[in-house]
Design an enzyme around this catalytic site. Structure first.
Site, mmCIF file in Angstrom:
data_model
loop_
_atom_site.group_PDB
_atom_site.id
_atom_site.type_symbol
_atom_site.label_atom_id
_atom_site.label_comp_id
_atom_site.label_asym_id
_atom_site.label_seq_id
_atom_site.Cartn_x
_atom_site.Cartn_y
_atom_site.Cartn_z
ATOM 1 N N CYS B 423 0.803 -1.215 0.000
ATOM 2 C CA CYS B 423 0.000 0.000 0.000
ATOM 3 C C CYS B 423 0.838 1.268 0.000
ATOM 4 O O CYS B 423 0.550 2.210 -0.738
ATOM 5 C CB CYS B 423 -0.973 -0.015 1.169
ATOM 6 S SG CYS B 423 -0.173 -0.297 2.758
ATOM 7 N N HIS B 467 -2.519 0.864 6.845
ATOM 8 C CA HIS B 467 -2.761 1.028 5.429
ATOM 9 C C HIS B 467 -2.397 2.450 5.031
ATOM 10 O O HIS B 467 -2.318 3.341 5.870
ATOM 11 C CB HIS B 467 -4.235 0.730 5.127
ATOM 12 C CG HIS B 467 -4.543 0.599 3.666
ATOM 13 N ND1 HIS B 467 -3.827 -0.229 2.844
ATOM 14 C CD2 HIS B 467 -5.486 1.189 2.885
ATOM 15 C CE1 HIS B 467 -4.312 -0.142 1.614
ATOM 16 N NE2 HIS B 467 -5.334 0.721 1.621
ATOM 17 N N ASP B 483 -7.955 4.725 -3.367
ATOM 18 C CA ASP B 483 -7.034 3.735 -2.810
ATOM 19 C C ASP B 483 -6.453 2.913 -3.945
ATOM 20 O O ASP B 483 -7.079 1.974 -4.433
ATOM 21 C CB ASP B 483 -7.787 2.831 -1.832
ATOM 22 C CG ASP B 483 -6.843 1.871 -1.114
ATOM 23 O OD1 ASP B 483 -5.636 1.873 -1.446
ATOM 24 O OD2 ASP B 483 -7.311 1.143 -0.230
#
Lengths: 330, 670
Positions: B423, B467, B483
């Site tokens: 991420c 994250h 995202d």
């Protein structure tokens, strides 16, 4: 004569404080008589030195927990505080309810140590541990009493000078279970010991009356002591007269009995000791008494105030020594 | 006359004999010390456990040969060596770890000279302090049985030491110490709850930074990967409303604006008031219990309506971060309201636009080139965002926690060489591409997901849920969450992080086996969280809350002291009452019991038996006083004397006597 502590501790503040407090306890408790059961009214308790150090450490722990804002450390510290307080109650409880069933004091020689016997009974269902009993400044003795049972504890006391000696107070204490606290109680019982003069040898034994010089010398020279007949052992017999050889052969304990000629005896008195100071003279007579007993000879005491007829054995010894202890010049 | 038994002695009393410590007692203490060292093994120096074990073993061996204790010089040498060893291990003697190591060393040295009871007490005291150090070091619930056991062991050793030369057998010692500890527990709880706490520290203590895992206040490609390895809880959320949907479980932590080519950092200054927001979608009202280690960020479900209701806790920044007012070095709890959809109604202020468009010069030229290409093909910002996402989706990018190392042009390396990352990498690359294409963007770090704990009734978010994602500014909508990882590893959005990791690494770390295992794990987690919240993090505020919930209006120290005094008195009187009961227990002997019944009954008609009165004399006295009883009482008293002092006493005699006494007592009572 009342017991006073030896002079070297007279100026110690701690001993002074203890005496003052015990005098106060004496005035509020009155005189005690056995049997008596200890109640919390008369049990005192203070932390010991180890206990004070332990509380200091707990405080440090507490500060650490507070400062690190650590709940667990604080919980540990609080648990330990509670634990210490519980043991305080246990310490108190190890004396509370203990019964003093008897107390008697045995005579002793001046400046020596005498024995004091105290009987205890534990009516409770737990063993009472780490108990101590102390009479005078002599080292205390540790003992424990099992549940529902009794025990007899001998403790030594410091004999002072000749005459009557009152054991003013007994201290019974306990630092069970951890030694962080010490609970104690004072007993003020009418305990009086006769203090015999200390035996000091300065002069030889006076000659026996009614025993020929010859036979006395013969007996000395022959090297081995002759005896006339054996009789069964009794508690008061001196061990040196036990017929060990016969015992080793399987015979019961027997004692050699000397067949002293009738009337052969030594008369112990102050007559020949005029040149000595009174106490020294009495000490010499006490020594003679012991020596005659050791030899198993018959002896009589001839003092101006009180005389003891001839005889020997433990009773004779006691009569003579008591007369010596209580002797007062006219 | 050599053998005169009694020679005059001086008045000097013989010294009290030193109380020797029996071997059994020594073993108790040594076992306690060793266990204390073991409990500290996580944070003391490595040599501590071998040293303590060696010293204890040597001590047991030396106990058999008393003259083996080393001399003073040897002991001083060992003190110096061990102190140096601590200094070398930690470069300080201060602090918890060094202090605990020093304690172990000192206990080992003390073992060389322990002879008297006092020395053993010191060793035991050291062990207690080591237990304290262990408590300061780690407070997990699973350690509690060990701490409690160690406390029990140490108190047993104390009992053994206190019992002197003839300690009772181990089992009875264990029982005594357990009883005392249990009796002490109520006081400990009382003090724990009501002893006034301090709002802060008395003096500052060194904090060990590495001990805390949590969101970093900057992000380089590796930092989140480290977090994902940790199973520690990050936060717990209790919802008054329904739970947020899985795809809405984005927990906003920090907003990172400045990028130097490798690392993203927070804005150095404040850019004014937060922009006005308009919310849509369901409202979530919830309470968060946040573990320490977030560098002053209050984590919130995306997007919070505002600062926590208790405004003293924190405020909302220009970029909608919630910033704590105080350092968060212990767990804090706060209430929030969030909505998953929102819209900015204002325009983006120019300074913020400039901040979120800045890129390091001369870095990542190929990426910037790519951005320009994609931008040229897209007709607006929306299309550009979609084009970049498509690019990431279609060019073989791989989600892995162990990517290849990136160089100075980290985005170029990722996009054109390695094609591997997680991420942090993709958020960083996406934000860079956005900025290069003229779309304001920043990176947001926080957590994604959360595991519902049915027993505790909360959503548990772990550090492994860490994250990173991005927010881009789209005209007319405002800040919009994008995202990029969701494009590369779509499972991540729908499943727990673990599943994504498991899918990526080919192995799952947590057991997802039989349902009972899952249930047990949940119970355990709920207990853990209760423990953390209610016990470990109990502080002054909780204490005052507790007072409030007890219905006390004055929530101050006086109320605490009052409760303490009352509770303490109660506890002490219970102890005293118990003390009165136990020593005078019921006599075991049935004969004594029967006689007591008789005496108690006779108290109604005559004065009680005097201590000097024997049973027969007592019977005669009462028979004289009340002739009506004489006929029965006289034989009973005689019978008692016969049973008590006679040669034989059979069970049937005893039973007959007992029956006769009961009948007689009943007659008197009537």
């Amino acid at each position: 004569m009342s017991l006073s502590a030896p002079s070297r501790s007279r100026f110690k503040p701690r001993a002074r404080l203890e005496r003052a407090v015990s005098a106060w306890a004496r005035s509020r408790q009155g005189e005690d008589h056995a049997p008596l059961t200890l109640q919390s009214r008369r049990i005192y308790i203070l932390p010991t030195r180890a206990g004070l150090v332990a509380f200091l450490l707990l405080f440090v722990m507490f500060l650490a927990g507070l400062n690190y804002q650590n709940s667990l450390a604080l919980l540990l510290c609080f648990q330990l505080v509670g634990f210490a307080l519980v043991t305080m109650y246990e310490c108190h409880g190890s004396l509370n309810g203990l019964t003093i069933s008897s107390a008697q004091v045995e005579s002793a020689f001046a400046h020596g140590h005498g024995e004091l016997q105290v009987g205890f009974y534990n009516a409770g269902s737990t063993t009472r541990r780490s108990l101590r009993v102390r009479a005078t400044e002599v080292a205390p003795k540790f003992f424990e009493v099992a549940p529902h049972s009794a025990c007899l504890v001998s403790v030594r006391y410091q004999a002072l000078s000749r005459g009557r000696q009152r054991i003013d107070r007994l201290q019974i204490s306990s630092d069970a279970p951890l030694g962080l606290f010490r609970a104690w109680t004072w007993l003020h019982m009418p305990l009086e010991a006769l203090i015999y003069p200390a035996p000091i040898r300065q002069r030889p034994l006076p000659p026996a009356v009614g025993l020929t010089q010859h036979s006395e010398r013969e007996r000395r020279l022959s090297g081995e002591e002759e005896w006339a007949w054996l009789r069964p052992y009794r508690d008061s017999d001196p061990l040196r007269r036990v017929a060990w050889k016969a015992y080793a052969r399987g015979a019961p304990l027997m004692v050699a009995h000397y067949d002293a000629p009738a009337g052969a005896q030594r008369v112990l008195g102050l007559d020949t000791l005029h040149d000595l100071p009174l106490e020294r003279a009495l000490s010499q007579i006490a020594d003679w008494v012991l020596e005659c007993e050791r030899r198993g000879e018959s002896y009589a005491l001839d003092l101006k105030q009180g005389s003891v007829a001839a005889g020997h054995g433990l009773a004779q010894r006691r009569h003579c020594l008591e007369a010596l202890a209580l002797y007062e010049p006219a | 006359m050599k053998d005169t038994p009694l020679t005059p002695k001086g008045a000097e009393p013989p010294p009290a004999a030193p109380r020797n410590v029996p071997i059994a007692t020594q073993r108790w203490v040594l076992a306690g010390l060793l266990c204390a060292v073991i409990l500290n093994v996580g944070h003391v120096a490595l040599w501590c456990l071998p040293l303590a074990t060696g010293a204890a073993a040597w001590r047991i061996w030396a106990a058999q040969q008393p003259s083996r204790l080393p001399g003073r010089a040897a002991r001083i040498a060992v003190v110096v060596v061990l102190t140096l060893a601590v200094l070398i291990s930690f470069r300080t003697l201060n602090g918890l770890d060094a202090g605990a190591s020093l304690l172990v060393a000192m206990a080992a040295i003390k073992l060389m000279e322990t002879q008297r009871q006092r020395d053993w007490l010191i060793v035991l005291g050291t062990a207690l302090f080591l237990l304290l150090a262990a408590c300061l070091g780690a407070q997990s619930l699973w350690l509690m049985p060990f701490y409690a056991g160690e406390l029990w062991l140490l108190s047993t050793a104390l009992y053994a030491l206190g019992a002197g030369e003839t300690p009772p057998e181990g089992r009875s010692l264990l029982r005594s110490s357990a009883r005392s500890l249990l009796l002490a527990l109520p006081l400990a709880v009382l003090l724990f709850l009501f002893f006034p706490r301090l709002p802060g520290s008395l003096w500052t203590v060194p904090k060990e930074d590495e001990a805390v895992t949590g969101l970093s206040d900057q992000m380089d490609p590796g930092s989140i990967g480290k977090l994902i390895q940790s199973d520690e809880p990050a936060l717990r959320a209790r919802f008054d409303t329904a739970l947020p949907r899985r795809e809405d479980r984005y927990w906003r932590g920090m907003v990172l604006h400045t990028f130097d080519g490798t690392t993203w950092r927070r804005a150095q200054r404040n850019f004014g008031e937060p922009l006005a927001l308009e919310f849509a979608g369901p409202d979530y009202r919830y309470q968060i219990i946040l573990e320490p280690g977030t560098h002053g960020a209050l984590v919130a479900l995306d997007m919070p309506h505002g600062a926590p209701s208790d405004t003293s806790l924190g405020f909302r920044n220009f970029d909608d971060q919630l910033i704590a007012s105080k350092p968060t070095d212990s767990a804090i709890s706060y209430r929030l309201e969030s909505s998953p959809r929102h819209r900015n109604t204002d325009a983006l202020p120019l300074p913020v636009r400039r901040l979120d468009l800045a890129l390091p010069r001369d870095r990542n030229p190929r990426s910037i080139e790519l951005a320009h290409q994609l931008r040229a093909a897209a007709h607006d910002d929306h299309a550009y965002v979609q084009a970049v996402l498509d690019y990431l989706q279609n060019n073989g990018f791989e989600y892995t926690l162990t990517p290849a190392t990136l160089g100075a042009n980290s985005i170029d390396d990722l996009l054109f060489d390695t094609h591997q990352g997680f991420c942090g990498h993709y958020a960083s690359a996406f934000a860079t591409l956005m900025r290069a294409g003229g779309v304001p963007a920043h990176v947001v770090t926080g957590y994604l997901g959360g595991e519902w704990n049915r027993i505790g009734g909360y959503l548990l978010v772990r550090q492994s849920n860490a994250h990173a994602w991005t927010e881009v500014w789209l005209d007319g909508v405002g800040w919009t969450r994008v995202d990029p990882t969701a494009v590369i590893a779509p499972d991540k959005l729908h499943n727990d992080m673990d599943d994504a990791v498991a899918a990526a690494d080919g192995s799952g770390r947590r057991a997802h086996g039989a349902p009972w295992i899952a249930a047990t794990v949940q119970v355990w987690q709920a207990m853990n969280s209760w423990w953390q919240d209610q016990i470990v993090n109990f502080n002054m505020e909780r204490q005052l809350d507790l007072l409030g919930s007890l219905g006390l209006r004055d929530r101050d120290y006086e109320a605490l002291v009052g409760i303490l005094a009352a509770g303490g008195t109660l506890w002490l009187s219970l102890l005293a009452w118990r003390g009165r009961q136990s020593p005078q227990g019921k006599p075991r002997d049935p004969l004594t019991q029967a006689w007591r019944i008789l005496e108690r009954a006779l108290k109604r008609v005559a004065s009680p038996r005097a201590p000097h009165e024997g049973p027969i004399a007592y019977g005669e006295r009462i028979a004289g006083e009340s002739p009506g009883l004489a006929a029965t009482l006289r034989p009973l008293a005689r019978q008692y004397a016969q049973l008590r002092y006679g040669a034989t006493c059979t069970t049937s005699d005893l039973q007959r006597f007992e029956r006769a006494v009961r009948l007689f007592a009943a007659r008197i009572r009537r």
